[in-house]
Scaffold this motif. Structure first.
Motif, PDB file in Angstrom:
ATOM      1  N   GLU A 188       0.938  -1.310   0.098  1.00 58.69           N
ATOM      2  CA  GLU A 188       0.005   0.130   0.094  1.00 58.69           C
ATOM      3  C   GLU A 188       0.887   1.296   0.158  1.00 58.69           C
ATOM      4  O   GLU A 188       0.688   2.058  -0.713  1.00 58.69           O
ATOM      5  N   THR A 189       1.825   1.375   0.770  1.00 57.79           N
ATOM      6  CA  THR A 189       2.851   2.464   0.952  1.00 57.79           C
ATOM      7  C   THR A 189       3.699   2.520  -0.454  1.00 57.79           C
ATOM      8  O   THR A 189       3.588   3.806  -0.884  1.00 57.79           O
ATOM      9  N   SER A 238       1.050   3.915  -3.170  1.00 57.78           N
ATOM     10  CA  SER A 238       0.838   5.561  -2.715  1.00 57.78           C
ATOM     11  C   SER A 238       1.924   6.279  -3.128  1.00 57.78           C
ATOM     12  O   SER A 238       1.832   7.324  -3.603  1.00 57.78           O
ATOM     13  N   ILE A 296       1.861   9.357  -6.136  1.00 60.41           N
ATOM     14  CA  ILE A 296       2.132  10.631  -5.641  1.00 60.41           C
ATOM     15  C   ILE A 296       3.644  11.160  -6.243  1.00 60.41           C
ATOM     16  O   ILE A 296       3.608  12.331  -6.806  1.00 60.41           O
TER      17      ILE A 296
END
Length: 208
Positions: free
Chosen positions: A5-6, A9, A13
């Motif tokens: 997930e990190t 993400s 970005i």
């Protein structure tokens, strides 16, 4: 290790950041328009190589030492500004011709690649950005910190390749038509000189 997930993400970005206006992607755009897709991609690879150095510095704690030194910041930004002015002068003085046999020799792949490296390494804002951005995605609960920084740096480099590569690809397509006209070439050269000079001024007067 970073969680999936990190990582996803951070990748999203980073791509958005890569596509937002900034000195590096403007540099890629101008080089691609003026010299073609191959030139743009080689510059992108050089910029990404510079990011490897920045990632290593962050992971080893060297960037924090650099960021704390006002003198180091000033020296680095002045070197970067001087290099951009050198590029501006070269673009302004570039000869114009549409005949293949009359065109000046193109920059070698090595020269283009080194341009990207120098452009990235002489921009102290990259170090400060990494110091502010990467730690937000690092957690001591996930293990050693340094490997996490390297993972984030690798993801950021991938995002840069995708974002800047897209810019190089489309800018070169537009530039191909412009390069076939002597007047358009002259306009491109003057525009590139103005952009590089503007970036030099922005970097020279930037604050930490």
């Amino acid at each position: 290790m970073l969680s999936l997930e990190t990582a996803i993400s951070f990748l999203g970005i980073s791509i958005l950041l890569g596509l937002s206006p900034g000195p590096d992607n403007v540099f890629v755009l101008m080089q691609s328009v003026m010299q073609g897709r191959r030139a743009g991609m080689l510059v992108v690879l050089g910029l990404c190589t510079g990011l490897v150095v920045h990632t290593t510095a962050i992971a080893m704690g060297l960037a924090a030492v650099f960021a704390a030194s006002a003198m180091a910041f000033t020296i680095m930004k002045l070197i970067g500004a001087a290099y951009l002015l050198y590029l501006a002068y070269g673009a302004y003085r570039a000869p114009v011709s549409t005949a293949d046999e009359q065109r000046p020799p193109a920059l070698s792949g090595r020269q283009l690649y080194l341009r990207g490296i120098v452009m990235n390494l002489t921009n102290p804002k990259v170090v400060l950005f990494f110091l502010a951005f990467l730690p937000q995605f690092v957690s001591a609960e996930r293990g050693a910190i340094a490997p996490q920084f390297f993972q984030l740096g690798g993801i950021f480099i991938l995002a840069t390749l995708l974002a800047f590569g897209s810019i190089a690809w489309f800018a070169a397509s537009a530039g191909q038509r412009l390069r076939s006209s002597a007047s358009a070439q002259r306009w491109l050269n003057r525009s590139a000189a103005l952009v590089f000079a503007g970036l030099a001024a922005k970097l020279a007067f930037s604050q930490r």
